[in-house]
Design a protein around this motif. Sequence first.
Motif, mmCIF file in Angstrom:
data_model
loop_
_atom_site.group_PDB
_atom_site.id
_atom_site.type_symbol
_atom_site.label_atom_id
_atom_site.label_comp_id
_atom_site.label_asym_id
_atom_site.label_seq_id
_atom_site.Cartn_x
_atom_site.Cartn_y
_atom_site.Cartn_z
ATOM 1 N N VAL A 5 0.807 -1.201 0.131
ATOM 2 C CA VAL A 5 0.007 0.192 0.276
ATOM 3 C C VAL A 5 0.991 1.408 -0.171
ATOM 4 N N MET A 6 1.960 1.107 0.847
ATOM 5 C CA MET A 6 2.927 2.579 0.838
ATOM 6 C C MET A 6 3.436 2.562 -0.599
ATOM 7 N N ARG A 7 4.065 1.741 -1.117
ATOM 8 C CA ARG A 7 4.505 1.664 -2.512
ATOM 9 C C ARG A 7 3.593 2.149 -3.424
ATOM 10 N N TYR A 8 2.472 1.589 -3.630
ATOM 11 C CA TYR A 8 1.447 2.117 -4.499
ATOM 12 C C TYR A 8 1.247 3.610 -4.325
ATOM 13 N N PHE A 9 0.617 3.724 -3.252
ATOM 14 C CA PHE A 9 0.081 5.133 -2.918
ATOM 15 C C PHE A 9 1.218 5.912 -2.708
ATOM 16 N N ALA A 10 2.456 5.876 -2.694
ATOM 17 C CA ALA A 10 3.687 6.599 -2.544
ATOM 18 C C ALA A 10 3.622 7.171 -1.199
ATOM 19 N N LEU A 11 3.222 6.566 -0.192
ATOM 20 C CA LEU A 11 3.383 7.113 1.354
ATOM 21 C C LEU A 11 4.489 6.881 1.880
ATOM 22 N N SER A 12 4.868 7.931 2.486
ATOM 23 C CA SER A 12 6.096 7.816 3.416
ATOM 24 C C SER A 12 5.735 7.225 4.798
ATOM 25 N N ASP A 13 6.897 6.923 5.392
ATOM 26 C CA ASP A 13 6.421 6.471 6.790
ATOM 27 C C ASP A 13 5.770 7.032 7.845
ATOM 28 N N GLY A 14 5.933 8.359 7.581
ATOM 29 C CA GLY A 14 5.184 9.357 8.361
ATOM 30 C C GLY A 14 3.901 9.596 8.151
ATOM 31 N N GLN A 15 3.446 9.540 6.726
ATOM 32 C CA GLN A 15 2.290 9.588 6.280
ATOM 33 C C GLN A 15 1.384 8.516 6.606
ATOM 34 N N ALA A 16 1.872 7.265 6.518
ATOM 35 C CA ALA A 16 1.402 5.910 6.956
ATOM 36 C C ALA A 16 0.890 5.652 8.157
ATOM 37 N N HIS A 17 1.997 6.188 8.895
ATOM 38 C CA HIS A 17 1.950 6.467 10.457
ATOM 39 C C HIS A 17 0.727 7.207 10.661
ATOM 40 N N TYR A 18 0.772 8.519 10.422
ATOM 41 C CA TYR A 18 -0.466 9.273 10.938
ATOM 42 C C TYR A 18 -1.757 8.979 10.432
ATOM 43 N N ALA A 19 -1.914 8.149 9.199
ATOM 44 C CA ALA A 19 -3.265 7.953 8.810
ATOM 45 C C ALA A 19 -3.577 6.646 9.340
ATOM 46 N N LEU A 20 -2.755 5.647 9.421
ATOM 47 C CA LEU A 20 -3.095 4.395 9.616
ATOM 48 C C LEU A 20 -2.799 3.406 10.837
ATOM 49 N N CYS A 21 -2.154 4.396 11.933
ATOM 50 C CA CYS A 21 -1.476 3.466 13.181
ATOM 51 C C CYS A 21 -2.457 3.652 14.431
ATOM 52 N N SER A 22 -2.488 2.582 15.060
ATOM 53 C CA SER A 22 -3.336 2.739 16.227
ATOM 54 C C SER A 22 -2.958 3.691 17.291
ATOM 55 N N CYS A 23 -1.705 3.952 17.351
ATOM 56 C CA CYS A 23 -1.446 4.879 18.581
ATOM 57 C C CYS A 23 -2.038 6.284 18.442
#
Length: 153
Positions: free
Chosen positions: A87-105
């Motif tokens: 998903v990160m590769r396909y949508f070109a998401l950075s670690d920070g973007q993925a963390h902000y949008a998807l992480c449980s914390c």
Amino acid sequence: MEHKHLDQLRSVADVQPRPLSREERLQRWIDLLERDPKRSLNSLGEIEYKPPAERALIREDNSPLTVAYEDPILRADGLASDRLGDVMRYFALSDGQAHYALCSCLSGRTMDASTCAQRLRNATGNVAWESAVGAWVLAALAVSLPGLVYLLG
């Protein structure tokens, strides 16, 4: 000129749709999430603490990643799976973007689809940020222009 449906053309020619741009992919994912805004989705568990190789393999049933992967258009365009790395590769998401949008914390174990859509929009969209910066620049100019004219005039 004779017009035919894409399905009819595929029977006589190798028709390849143009790949979606990053913005189109992201907008489609956001639109899919907003179709059922109250849908409860599972977030991804504390992804920032996982080593990169392990993080790439993370997936959750009924997650925002599942919503994207369930879409035949995104899959046909190249979304390989509902694993975080794909998903990160396909949508070109950075670690920070993925963390902000998807992480449980940041969102707890579950979140509404509309919340995830807004987080994706906030994490990946520069339009609102650029508009806000532009508005502040214009306001600063409007306030400071009389003083500059007085000092220089």
